[in-house]
Design a protein around this motif. Structure first.
Motif, short mmCIF file in Angstrom:
data_model
loop_
_atom_site.label_atom_id
_atom_site.label_comp_id
_atom_site.label_asym_id
_atom_site.label_seq_id
_atom_site.Cartn_x
_atom_site.Cartn_y
_atom_site.Cartn_z
N THR A 257 0.85 -1.18 0.00
CA THR A 257 0.00 0.00 0.00
C THR A 257 0.89 1.23 0.00
O THR A 257 1.77 1.36 0.85
N LEU A 258 0.68 2.09 -0.98
CA LEU A 258 1.42 3.35 -1.03
C LEU A 258 0.59 4.42 -0.34
O LEU A 258 -0.54 4.69 -0.74
N GLU A 259 1.13 4.97 0.72
CA GLU A 259 0.47 6.09 1.42
C GLU A 259 1.31 7.32 1.14
O GLU A 259 2.38 7.50 1.70
N MET A 260 0.81 8.19 0.27
CA MET A 260 1.57 9.38 -0.08
C MET A 260 1.47 10.40 1.05
O MET A 260 0.39 10.69 1.54
N GLY A 261 2.61 10.90 1.46
CA GLY A 261 2.67 11.79 2.62
C GLY A 261 2.14 13.18 2.32
O GLY A 261 2.87 14.09 2.01
N SER A 262 0.82 13.34 2.46
CA SER A 262 0.21 14.62 2.06
C SER A 262 0.38 15.72 3.09
O SER A 262 0.14 16.88 2.79
N TRP A 263 0.79 15.39 4.32
CA TRP A 263 0.92 16.46 5.31
C TRP A 263 2.01 17.44 4.91
O TRP A 263 1.99 18.60 5.30
N LEU A 264 2.92 16.96 4.08
CA LEU A 264 3.97 17.84 3.59
C LEU A 264 3.39 18.91 2.66
O LEU A 264 3.78 20.07 2.69
N TRP A 265 2.42 18.50 1.86
CA TRP A 265 1.79 19.48 0.96
C TRP A 265 1.04 20.50 1.78
O TRP A 265 0.99 21.68 1.45
N VAL A 266 0.44 20.03 2.90
CA VAL A 266 -0.32 20.94 3.75
C VAL A 266 0.64 21.92 4.44
O VAL A 266 0.38 23.11 4.54
N LYS A 268 3.39 23.02 3.35
CA LYS A 268 3.86 24.04 2.41
C LYS A 268 2.75 24.98 1.99
O LYS A 268 2.99 26.03 1.43
N ASN A 269 1.53 24.57 2.18
CA ASN A 269 0.39 25.40 1.76
C ASN A 269 -0.72 25.28 2.80
O ASN A 269 -1.70 24.58 2.60
N PRO A 270 -0.55 25.98 3.95
CA PRO A 270 -1.46 25.77 5.08
C PRO A 270 -2.92 26.09 4.77
O PRO A 270 -3.81 25.63 5.47
N ARG A 271 -3.17 26.82 3.72
CA ARG A 271 -4.57 27.10 3.38
C ARG A 271 -5.35 25.82 3.10
O ARG A 271 -6.56 25.79 3.18
N ALA A 277 -10.70 18.46 0.79
CA ALA A 277 -10.03 17.72 -0.29
C ALA A 277 -8.55 18.08 -0.32
O ALA A 277 -7.70 17.26 -0.64
N GLY A 278 -8.24 19.33 0.05
CA GLY A 278 -6.86 19.78 0.03
C GLY A 278 -5.98 19.07 1.04
O GLY A 278 -4.76 19.04 0.90
N GLN A 283 -2.71 20.86 -4.20
CA GLN A 283 -3.58 21.87 -4.80
C GLN A 283 -2.88 22.71 -5.86
O GLN A 283 -3.52 23.30 -6.70
N LYS A 284 -1.55 22.78 -5.80
CA LYS A 284 -0.86 23.62 -6.78
C LYS A 284 -0.42 22.75 -7.97
O LYS A 284 0.03 21.63 -7.78
N GLN A 285 -0.53 23.30 -9.15
CA GLN A 285 -0.26 22.53 -10.36
C GLN A 285 1.14 21.91 -10.36
O GLN A 285 1.31 20.73 -10.65
N HIS A 286 2.18 22.67 -9.98
CA HIS A 286 3.54 22.13 -10.04
C HIS A 286 3.69 20.96 -9.06
O HIS A 286 4.38 19.99 -9.33
N ARG A 287 3.01 21.07 -7.92
CA ARG A 287 3.12 20.01 -6.93
C ARG A 287 2.37 18.77 -7.40
O ARG A 287 2.82 17.64 -7.23
N TYR A 288 1.22 19.00 -7.99
CA TYR A 288 0.41 17.92 -8.55
C TYR A 288 1.22 17.14 -9.60
O TYR A 288 1.30 15.92 -9.57
N GLU A 289 1.88 17.85 -10.50
CA GLU A 289 2.66 17.19 -11.54
C GLU A 289 3.84 16.44 -10.94
O GLU A 289 4.20 15.35 -11.39
#
Ligand SMILES: [Zn+2]
Length: 336
Positions: A257-266, A268-271, A277-278, A283-289
């Protein structure tokens, strides 16, 4: 036909465009407000019996869209490559690669973790944990209005579809590796193997150690994954992969099971904290890619490793040594 679920539309488009390369089936339908949504199963490559097989699964939790998107992007890239890459075409005559890219379409439609009946599919498999679990999070039968609900009894249609799709593939394979993509846990990318409902080692421990060792040695600069049994982080009832690995304990089957560490995205972008869903999706295009690119090395590796398992899969004495090393690494605290 558009379905209101962009990921599902993309899957349907890929299936229609690549009829000559893939074998696709609608494994079943789930309903929501008089609409029916298909769950697709796709196979590519070898049709021979006993072929090594890799299974990619996404979208078990509706709010973790990125997991499904990572799997669909990889499917898209395989289909492109199979049109021009001789080496890849040859590889696929020997290996079977299967996709269940969106397991919970109604969850995607409604942006909920659970399915349309409020059931958390990852708590819905038969079988209770045989160790203490965290209250609620570990799965419960109290109410569908609380998260992590296991359902009253029996299997949700989505779980039934996933279990029979995977079981059928494992039964036809000499070796099966699977990767189920999720997001939302922790700062780092995690790779978990069974069990979720038992703190003891699972039967494929030594082989799992061998596989992850091979990955680290081959791609030392991609070793951003924290590999461990799921029970190291939290324990749950009704985990689908626990159930499958028990069911197929005599076969060579390594479910990851791959659990992608999304807290890092949060971070970097506390909003994102104000946007549900965020919390689970970049949420940012460059991060998504970047996330869509980030796991392709691992996914390609799994296909190559399944094909070449004779060169690394530990047996006999080596397997014993790997088992011991794995127990020292992950199960030191267990009383023997
Ligand atoms: Zn999840």
């Amino acid at each position: 036909m558009q379905t209101n679920i962009p990921e599902l539309d993309k899957i349907i488009e890929l299936i229609e465009r690549h009829q000559d390369i893939l074998r696709a089936n609608v494994l079943g339908y789930v309903n929501e407000k008089k609409e029916s949504y298909p769950i697709h199963g796709i196979e590519i490559g070898s049709e021979l019996p006993h072929s090594p097989t890799v299974i990619f699964v996404g979208g078990i939790h509706g709010v973790e869209r990125i997991g499904s998107q990572v799997i669909i992007a990889f499917l898209d890239s395989i289909l492109e490559r199979l049109q021009w890459d001789n080496h890849f075409q040859q590889l696929f005559t020997q290996v079977r690669v299967a996709f269940l890219p969106l397991a919970n379409p109604v969850g995607f439609l409604k942006n909920t973790r659970c399915n349309g009946q409020g059931i958390d599919l990852m708590r819905n498999a038969p079988g209770d944990a045989i160790c203490p679990t965290t209250w609620l999070v570990g799965g419960h039968r109290i109410s569908r209005h609380l998260p992590w609900y296991r359902g009253k009894q029996g299997l949700a249609p989505e779980s039934e579809i996933l279990l029979s799709f995977v079981s059928n593939l494992v039964d036809r394979a000499s070796l099966t590796l699977s990767l189920d993509a999720h997001s939302g846990f922790g700062l780092r990318d995690h790779l978990w193997f069974p069990y979720a409902g038992n703190i003891a080692p699972y039967p494929m421990l030594g082989q799992t150690y061998g596989l992850m060792n091979l990955f680290d040695q081959t791609y030392p600069y991609h070793a951003h994954y924290q590999v461990a049994p799921q029970s190291h982080f939290y324990t749950t009832h009704g985990d689908l992969w626990d159930h499958l690995s028990k069911q197929h304990k005599r076969q060579l089957f390594i479910p990851l099971t791959l659990e992608m560490g999304s807290w890092l995205w949060v971070k970097k972008n506390p909003r994102q904290l104000f946007n549900f869903a965020g919390f689970f999706n970049p949420q940012k295009q460059h991060r998504y890619e970047r996330i869509l690119r980030r796991h392709t090395v691992l996914m390609n590796f799994l296909i190559q490793a399944a094909y070449s398992s004779a060169n690394w899969l530990p047996e006999g004495k080596t397997l014993g040594l790997m088992n011991d090393a794995a127990k020292r690494l992950w199960y030191q605290d267990l009383k023997r």
